[in-house]
Write a protein that holds these residues in place. Structure first.
Motif, PDB file in Angstrom:
ATOM      1  N   LYS A 140      -2.315  18.270   1.364  1.00 30.11           N
ATOM      2  CA  LYS A 140      -2.698  18.725   2.709  1.00 30.11           C
ATOM      3  C   LYS A 140      -2.948  17.546   3.659  1.00 30.11           C
ATOM      4  O   LYS A 140      -3.783  17.625   4.569  1.00 30.11           O
ATOM      5  CB  LYS A 140      -3.929  19.641   2.643  1.00 30.11           C
ATOM      6  N   GLY A 141      -2.220  16.465   3.421  1.00 27.76           N
ATOM      7  CA  GLY A 141      -2.334  15.298   4.296  1.00 27.76           C
ATOM      8  C   GLY A 141      -3.634  14.546   4.169  1.00 27.76           C
ATOM      9  O   GLY A 141      -3.941  13.685   5.009  1.00 27.76           O
ATOM     10  N   ASN A 142      -4.408  14.824   3.138  1.00 24.18           N
ATOM     11  CA  ASN A 142      -5.739  14.223   3.014  1.00 24.18           C
ATOM     12  C   ASN A 142      -5.804  13.076   2.012  1.00 24.18           C
ATOM     13  O   ASN A 142      -6.891  12.571   1.725  1.00 24.18           O
ATOM     14  CB  ASN A 142      -6.756  15.290   2.617  1.00 24.18           C
ATOM     15  N   ALA A 143      -4.692  12.671   1.452  1.00 23.02           N
ATOM     16  CA  ALA A 143      -4.697  11.564   0.496  1.00 23.02           C
ATOM     17  C   ALA A 143      -4.689  10.231   1.233  1.00 23.02           C
ATOM     18  O   ALA A 143      -4.363  10.147   2.418  1.00 23.02           O
ATOM     19  CB  ALA A 143      -3.500  11.661  -0.434  1.00 23.02           C
ATOM     20  N   ILE A 144      -5.068   9.180   0.520  1.00 20.96           N
ATOM     21  CA  ILE A 144      -4.813   7.818   0.985  1.00 20.96           C
ATOM     22  C   ILE A 144      -3.491   7.390   0.363  1.00 20.96           C
ATOM     23  O   ILE A 144      -3.327   7.412  -0.857  1.00 20.96           O
ATOM     24  CB  ILE A 144      -5.934   6.852   0.582  1.00 20.96           C
ATOM     25  N   ILE A 145      -2.544   7.036   1.219  1.00 21.52           N
ATOM     26  CA  ILE A 145      -1.222   6.621   0.757  1.00 21.52           C
ATOM     27  C   ILE A 145      -1.107   5.113   0.908  1.00 21.52           C
ATOM     28  O   ILE A 145      -1.281   4.569   2.007  1.00 21.52           O
ATOM     29  CB  ILE A 145      -0.106   7.307   1.566  1.00 21.52           C
ATOM     30  N   THR A 146      -0.843   4.425  -0.201  1.00 24.79           N
ATOM     31  CA  THR A 146      -0.477   3.020  -0.126  1.00 24.79           C
ATOM     32  C   THR A 146       1.018   2.928  -0.431  1.00 24.79           C
ATOM     33  O   THR A 146       1.594   3.816  -1.051  1.00 24.79           O
ATOM     34  CB  THR A 146      -1.269   2.161  -1.117  1.00 24.79           C
ATOM     35  N   THR A 147       1.635   1.872   0.029  1.00 23.00           N
ATOM     36  CA  THR A 147       3.060   1.693  -0.261  1.00 23.00           C
ATOM     37  C   THR A 147       3.349   0.231  -0.569  1.00 23.00           C
ATOM     38  O   THR A 147       2.580  -0.669  -0.224  1.00 23.00           O
ATOM     39  CB  THR A 147       3.976   2.099   0.915  1.00 23.00           C
ATOM     40  N   ASP A 148       4.475   0.030  -1.210  1.00 17.32           N
ATOM     41  CA  ASP A 148       5.055  -1.300  -1.272  1.00 17.32           C
ATOM     42  C   ASP A 148       5.958  -1.454  -0.045  1.00 17.32           C
ATOM     43  O   ASP A 148       5.682  -0.837   0.987  1.00 17.32           O
ATOM     44  CB  ASP A 148       5.783  -1.474  -2.604  1.00 17.32           C
ATOM     45  N   VAL A 149       7.016  -2.212  -0.142  1.00 17.28           N
ATOM     46  CA  VAL A 149       7.810  -2.525   1.047  1.00 17.28           C
ATOM     47  C   VAL A 149       9.290  -2.237   0.797  1.00 17.28           C
ATOM     48  O   VAL A 149       9.853  -2.669  -0.204  1.00 17.28           O
ATOM     49  CB  VAL A 149       7.612  -4.007   1.445  1.00 17.28           C
ATOM     50  N   GLY A 150       9.883  -1.485   1.708  1.00 16.40           N
ATOM     51  CA  GLY A 150      11.291  -1.153   1.579  1.00 16.40           C
ATOM     52  C   GLY A 150      11.573   0.239   2.109  1.00 16.40           C
ATOM     53  O   GLY A 150      10.832   0.765   2.948  1.00 16.40           O
ATOM     54  N   GLN A 151      12.641   0.854   1.602  1.00 17.30           N
ATOM     55  CA  GLN A 151      13.014   2.187   2.070  1.00 17.30           C
ATOM     56  C   GLN A 151      11.879   3.199   1.885  1.00 17.30           C
ATOM     57  O   GLN A 151      11.575   3.986   2.792  1.00 17.30           O
ATOM     58  CB  GLN A 151      14.254   2.673   1.315  1.00 17.30           C
ATOM     59  N   HIS A 152      11.273   3.192   0.704  1.00 18.76           N
ATOM     60  CA  HIS A 152      10.195   4.148   0.424  1.00 18.76           C
ATOM     61  C   HIS A 152       9.053   4.010   1.420  1.00 18.76           C
ATOM     62  O   HIS A 152       8.392   4.986   1.777  1.00 18.76           O
ATOM     63  CB  HIS A 152       9.673   3.934  -0.998  1.00 18.76           C
TER      64      HIS A 152
END
Length: 558
Positions: free
Chosen positions: A372-384
């Motif tokens: 429901k859009g309430n998570a903390i999203i971390t990412t690496d770097v690139g297309q994803h």
């Protein structure tokens, strides 16, 4: 009271409200770790698998909580392993204090075992750096470090302490942390000039950067946008400062921004830049960027004004404070024809992808729906990273953590561990490509050691996806060193490091996998196999105007 230097380090951390540090011990910093052992009930130490992981974890903790992140390492390679994480924090204005210990004072400058001038090494990538050679100035130096890290435009500060200072003793007197003044030095005339260009605008556009989050100004941004009656776009760093579901929110601007944002900014007559630095990935060809618009630039860092794009009007100061004053004096604006045009562009140019097979956008949409859009999203770097910015709806600040300025592959797992440590009640998910995941996957051992329930989603296409996309479009499909076909089984690797693992190869497996990962309440890796040639669209070619944005349909029609 008399304390050793090592004890003073711990007491100063407690003064600053630090309750968690990330690090890795070694010979030069042993005295500090011995003191930390005696205060383990007050300061939780996370032993990462690599010092880079400690720096990224401190960064993620800081971004998610708004507090100063703290990492520690020993001399020599321990200290140099922090460098990429420090540079990442510096580029994205993340408040961090990195504490290292060096060889004893008599051995400095003699190429001693594990001696490195880490203050010199990190000088270009810190707000400030200290070498402490006298125990009597240690406490005040640490206090200054935290104050500098938090004040003005935040950033990392390094404190390097010789080992003999940590063993020496002196009188220590506790102090309360200094209050942070962030208002800036703008004048009434600056506000008047801003209000004048605002009042004359017929086609305004708001461009949000990370400063909107760092200043805690998300509520003021939303009120300002409503009063200006303006569409809003953002950068990677600005995600969550404005509601991703708002009708006048048009998504990201720049190289992989939406067509609506890129075309709208190219047509506007007033661009209001709030806490943004006009990065090259945002503006494309600088000479053609928003060429029809007056530029109103508000930022706490005077060095950013006129650095990349000339501002017709600028205000240097804290964004929250400035917007509060502007809102109080603004008349309610109405731009019905302009906003209707932007809404038409949104309808004409929606984000879209091939939904006939498993893809990263589908996975992210399912993650968005389930959390429901309430998570903390971390990412690496690139297309994803770009897909995570495009297809997850961020409605709150400090919920999207990603390396924007430095573009650090391998950032995400450490950052996710830091975020979850600081926000234990939030679902924390790292989204990373298989190329990024390889770089710091050993931090899964950190998550399993402490049973930190992060979720790692691997977008596994067996290639370096973003580089391959460029090779496909601009390098004649010469895939030089971007193919990762090998015998590595990420599920087995994850299980070997103490985590649960789920493999996903079809769309119908995505939702059950995410739901199971959340329910397990332990570190989980979801290995998602997607096609190798999926591409991130829209896209702006390097050096082109952002108005030259194209998507898959445009490419197919050529």
């Amino acid at each position: 009271m008399v304390r050793t230097g090592a004890e003073i380090v711990i007491e100063c951390l407690k003064e600053q409200g630090v309750d968690v540090v990330f690090g890795y011990p070694g010979g030069s910093i042993l005295n500090v770790y011995d003191a930390l052992y005696k205060h383990s009930d007050e300061i939780f130490h996370v032993l990462t698998s690599h010092e880079q992981g400690a720096a990224h974890a401190a960064d993620g903790y800081a971004r998610a909580t708004g507090k100063v992140g703290v990492c520690m390492a020993t001399s020599g390679p321990g200290a140099t392993n922090l460098v990429t994480g420090i540079a990442t924090a510096y580029m994205d204005s993340v408040p961090m204090v990195a504490i290292t210990c060096n060889v004893t004072l008599p051995l400095l400058g003699k190429d001693s075992f594990q001696e490195v001038d880490i203050a010199g090494v990190t000088m270009p990538i810190t707000k400030h750096g200290y070498i402490v050679k006298d125990v009597n100035i240690l406490a005040d130096t640490l206090r200054k470090a935290f104050h500098i890290a938090k004040s003005g435009r935040p950033g990392p500060v390094l404190v390097d302490i010789t080992k003999d200072v940590t063993a020496a003793s002196c009188e220590y007197t506790p102090k309360k942390p200094e209050s942070i003044e962030r208002a800036g030095h703008y004048t009434q005339e600056d506000l008047d000039a801003a209000l004048e260009v605002i009042s004359k605008a017929k086609k305004p556009y708001i461009y949000l950067g990370g400063g909107a989050i760092l200043s805690g100004a998300s509520e003021e941004v939303r009120a300002f946008a409503k009063k200006l009656d303006s569409p809003v776009c953002d950068t990677l760093m600005g995600k969550g400062a404005y509601d991703g579901y708002d009708p006048l929110y048009t998504g990201m601007i720049g190289m992989h921004g939406t067509k609506t944002s890129n075309l709208g900014v190219s047509e506007c007559d007033l661009l209001v830049a709030l806490g943004a630095r006009f990065s090259d990935r945002v503006i494309g060809n600088a000479s053609l960027f928003a060429k029809n618009a007056k530029i109103l630039h508000i930022d706490i860092d005077a060095a950013e004004i006129n650095k990349n794009i000339h501002a017709d009007v600028s205000i240097v100061g804290d964004l929250k404070d400035i917007l509060t004053k502007l809102i109080a004096r603004m008349e309610q604006m109405h731009h019905p024809e302009w906003t209707a045009h932007i809404l038409e562009l949104k309808e004409k140019y929606p984000l879209k992808y091939d939904d006939s097979q498993l893809s990263c956008p589908y996975i992210i949409e399912e993650l968005d729906r389930i959390t429901k859009g309430n998570a903390i999203i971390t990412t690496d770097v690139g297309q994803h990273q770009m897909w995570a910015a495009q297809y997850y709806h961020y409605t709150k600040p400090r919920t999207f953590l990603s390396s924007g300025g430095l573009g650090t592959m391998g950032y995400g797992i450490g950052a996710c561990i830091g975020a979850k440590t600081g926000c234990p009640d939030k679902i924390c998910v790292n989204i990373g490509g298989d190329g990024c995941f390889r770089m710091n996957l050993i931090e899964l051992a950190t998550a399993s050691r402490y049973q930190i329930p992060i979720i790692q989603i691997i977008i596994n296409n067996h290639v370096l996806g973003m580089v391959r996309q460029w090779q496909t479009l601009f390098y004649g499909k010469r895939y030089s060193q971007t193919v990762l076909e090998d015998a590595v089984d990420y599920c087995k690797v994850a299980e070997g490091l103490g985590c649960a693992a789920i493999r996903v190869t079809a769309k119908e497996e995505v939702a059950p996998a995410i739901e199971k990962a959340i329910a397990l309440q332990k570190p989980v890796v979801i290995d998602c196999r997607i096609p190798e040639d999926d591409k991130v669209f829209p896209m702006v070619p390097a050096g082109a105007a952002i108005s030259e944005v194209f998507d898959g349909d445009d490419l197919a029609s050529k």
